[in-house]
Design a protein around this motif. Structure first.
Motif, PDB file in Angstrom:
ATOM      1  N   ILE A 163      -5.358   2.088  -3.367  1.00  0.00           N
ATOM      2  CA  ILE A 163      -4.796   0.741  -3.535  1.00  0.00           C
ATOM      3  C   ILE A 163      -5.194   0.169  -4.882  1.00  0.00           C
ATOM      4  N   LEU A 164      -6.482   0.354  -5.229  1.00  0.00           N
ATOM      5  CA  LEU A 164      -7.018  -0.240  -6.450  1.00  0.00           C
ATOM      6  C   LEU A 164      -6.350   0.322  -7.706  1.00  0.00           C
ATOM      7  N   SER A 165      -5.939   1.592  -7.656  1.00  0.00           N
ATOM      8  CA  SER A 165      -5.442   2.256  -8.864  1.00  0.00           C
ATOM      9  C   SER A 165      -3.930   2.426  -8.911  1.00  0.00           C
ATOM     10  N   ASN A 166      -3.227   2.047  -7.837  1.00  0.00           N
ATOM     11  CA  ASN A 166      -1.804   2.353  -7.740  1.00  0.00           C
ATOM     12  C   ASN A 166      -0.948   1.127  -8.039  1.00  0.00           C
ATOM     13  N   ALA A 167      -0.120   1.225  -9.058  1.00  0.00           N
ATOM     14  CA  ALA A 167       0.826   0.152  -9.395  1.00  0.00           C
ATOM     15  C   ALA A 167       2.224   0.628  -9.003  1.00  0.00           C
ATOM     16  N   ASP A 168       2.576   0.453  -7.725  1.00  0.00           N
ATOM     17  CA  ASP A 168       3.826   1.026  -7.220  1.00  0.00           C
ATOM     18  C   ASP A 168       4.844  -0.036  -6.825  1.00  0.00           C
ATOM     19  N   GLY A 169       4.590  -1.283  -7.255  1.00  0.00           N
ATOM     20  CA  GLY A 169       5.561  -2.337  -6.986  1.00  0.00           C
ATOM     21  C   GLY A 169       5.380  -3.019  -5.644  1.00  0.00           C
ATOM     22  N   ILE A 170       4.454  -2.561  -4.836  1.00  0.00           N
ATOM     23  CA  ILE A 170       4.187  -3.211  -3.541  1.00  0.00           C
ATOM     24  C   ILE A 170       3.132  -4.285  -3.766  1.00  0.00           C
ATOM     25  N   PRO A 171       3.361  -5.515  -3.269  1.00  0.00           N
ATOM     26  CA  PRO A 171       2.399  -6.605  -3.480  1.00  0.00           C
ATOM     27  C   PRO A 171       1.000  -6.231  -2.987  1.00  0.00           C
ATOM     28  N   LYS A 172      -0.014  -6.538  -3.804  1.00  0.00           N
ATOM     29  CA  LYS A 172      -1.389  -6.189  -3.451  1.00  0.00           C
ATOM     30  C   LYS A 172      -1.845  -6.913  -2.181  1.00  0.00           C
ATOM     31  N   ARG A 173      -1.361  -8.107  -1.975  1.00  0.00           N
ATOM     32  CA  ARG A 173      -1.764  -8.857  -0.786  1.00  0.00           C
ATOM     33  C   ARG A 173      -1.410  -8.075   0.480  1.00  0.00           C
TER      34      ARG A 173
END
Length: 431
Positions: A388-398
């Protein structure tokens, strides 16, 4: 040497036996050190490293002349799920104050015996002790395949099975749940490539512990150690786990080596050897009787292994020294009774051996009870968190963090951590 009188016979030329023999010889005692191998260390299987403090007490500044491989300057814990990993690393600078060294036992044990011989120890390789010599109900020496040797005392350092300690009733067979099978492979790499791969220099090395992955849900832990131009990979697993899961150790080792996070260490490496060896699990509750008239037990034969901290050689050498000091006291007072030799246990109680084994007297049962949490759940959650911390996949972090917290709550990880935490704290403050 038929009927030749000797002060002390030491059976087994591993770290415990050599430590005892050297200490006795330096006190001017006549010592016979026997071992069944053609050369010391030939039959010894070893995961990784010796510890500097206890070794230097026997061989001061040994690192200047001994065949050490690398000084350990990084300790790692590698947590695996099925495909990924999270590493926790502790790097430290030795600056002349060494903590541990990797060694190759065939080279290391041979060097130790050479030092013992320089001190006056008589070494007899290729000597299989069939049984202890018993006269008038007391141990009075050893019986080999070809002759008898008599002595005032015998120190037993013949390893985990210790048939000789069983012969005189000082211990029974270890149960499967009290014995660990250590399985190891050695792989060769060009030295510069190995150093680049592990980010180390020409003298420093890495010791890694591995949780999870192919070892998940089992009371087992893997390890990696760097030598000069080889890598040791292996794991320790309780014998009852092997029996319960009907696992072939070499298949499990293949799975560990082929894990996506472990395999890169071994790219283009050349296989050297495979070995396996049993060691005691090192429980305070399973320590056998350690002394009787004219006899003492040391090292693995006595169960002196702290598996929680991967300590064995240091405890072996310390127990050998303490046994030798007890033997010196007995010789100088001409009293070889069990009462006189009980001094050995008093010395052990004041040392880290009994203190640490006592501290962890219930650790292994608690770990076994929570083994799925430790080797499967925690590594999986650690990998998910860093994903989660390293993945920028367009899904909101919340949404991701909410989903992650929901998984933790459903798994009961927090509730499972509470008793483990309480247990750890209780051990830290227990007198």
């Amino acid at each position: 040497m038929e009927n030749k009188k000797i002060d002390v016979i030491v059976i087994g030329a591993g770290p415990a036996g050599v430590s005892a023999a050297v200490t006795l010889a330096r006190a001017g005692k006549k010592v016979l050190l026997v071992d069944r191998s053609d050369k010391a260390g030939d039959k010894n299987v070893f995961g990784g490293c010796i510890y500097a403090k206890q070794t230097a007490e026997i061989f001061p500044e040994f690192w200047k002349t001994a065949p050490v491989e690398r000084s350990i300057t990084e300790e790692k814990i590698i947590m695996l799920n099925d495909y990924n990993s999270v590493d926790f690393s502790y790097r430290f600078s030795s600056k002349g104050s060494y903590k541990a060294f990797t060694v190759v036992r065939s080279k290391w044990d041979r060097w130790c015996v050479e030092q013992a011989e320089k001190e006056g120890v008589y070494f007899a390789p290729k000597t299989l002790v069939k049984e202890l010599l018993i006269e008038n109900g007391k141990v009075s020496g050893i019986i080999t395949e070809s002759e008898k040797f008599r002595s005032d005392m015998v120190i037993i350092a013949d390893g985990v099975n210790s048939l000789l300690a069983k012969q005189i009733g000082l211990r029974k067979d270890f149960k499967p749940q009290n014995v660990t099978l250590n399985v190891k492979e050695v792989w060769k790499l060009p030295r510069q490539r190995l150093e680049d791969r592990f980010n180390i220099d020409s003298t420093t090395g890495v010791a890694a512990k591995i949780l999870g992955g192919p070892l998940k849900n089992m009371f087992a832990m893997g390890f990696i150690y760097t030598n000069k131009d080889t890598i040791s990979l292996g794991f320790g697993i309780s014998l009852d786990e092997l029996q319960k899961n009907k696992i072939k150790p070499y298949d499990l080792l293949d799975d560990l080596r082929e894990h996506p996070s472990i395999a890169p260490y071994f790219n283009d490496a050349e296989f050297v050897e495979y070995s396996a060896h049993m060691i005691p699990e090192g429980s305070f509750n399973n320590i056998p009787k350690l002394y009787d008239n004219r006899v003492l037990i040391i090292g693995d034969a006595a169960g002196f292994v702290n598996n929680i901290h991967f300590e064995g050689t240091n405890l072996a050498m310390l127990s050998g020294r303490l046994a030798a000091e007890t033997a010196i006291f007995a010789i100088e007072n001409s009293d070889f009774s069990a009462s006189s030799l009980s001094l050995y246990y008093e010395k052990l109680k004041q040392s880290i051996i009994i203190k640490d084994l006592k501290t962890h007297y219930n650790t292994i049962p608690v770990l076994k009870h929570n083994i799925k949490t430790i080797t499967a759940l925690y590594p999986e959650l650690a990998c998910q968190f860093f994903d989660i911390l390293s993945n920028a996949d367009g899904i909101p972090k919340r949404a991701k963090y909410r989903g992650f917290v929901s998984k933790i709550l459903k798994s009961g990880a927090i509730l499972k951590s509470i008793p483990l935490g309480i247990f750890a704290a209780e051990k830290c403050f227990k007198k």
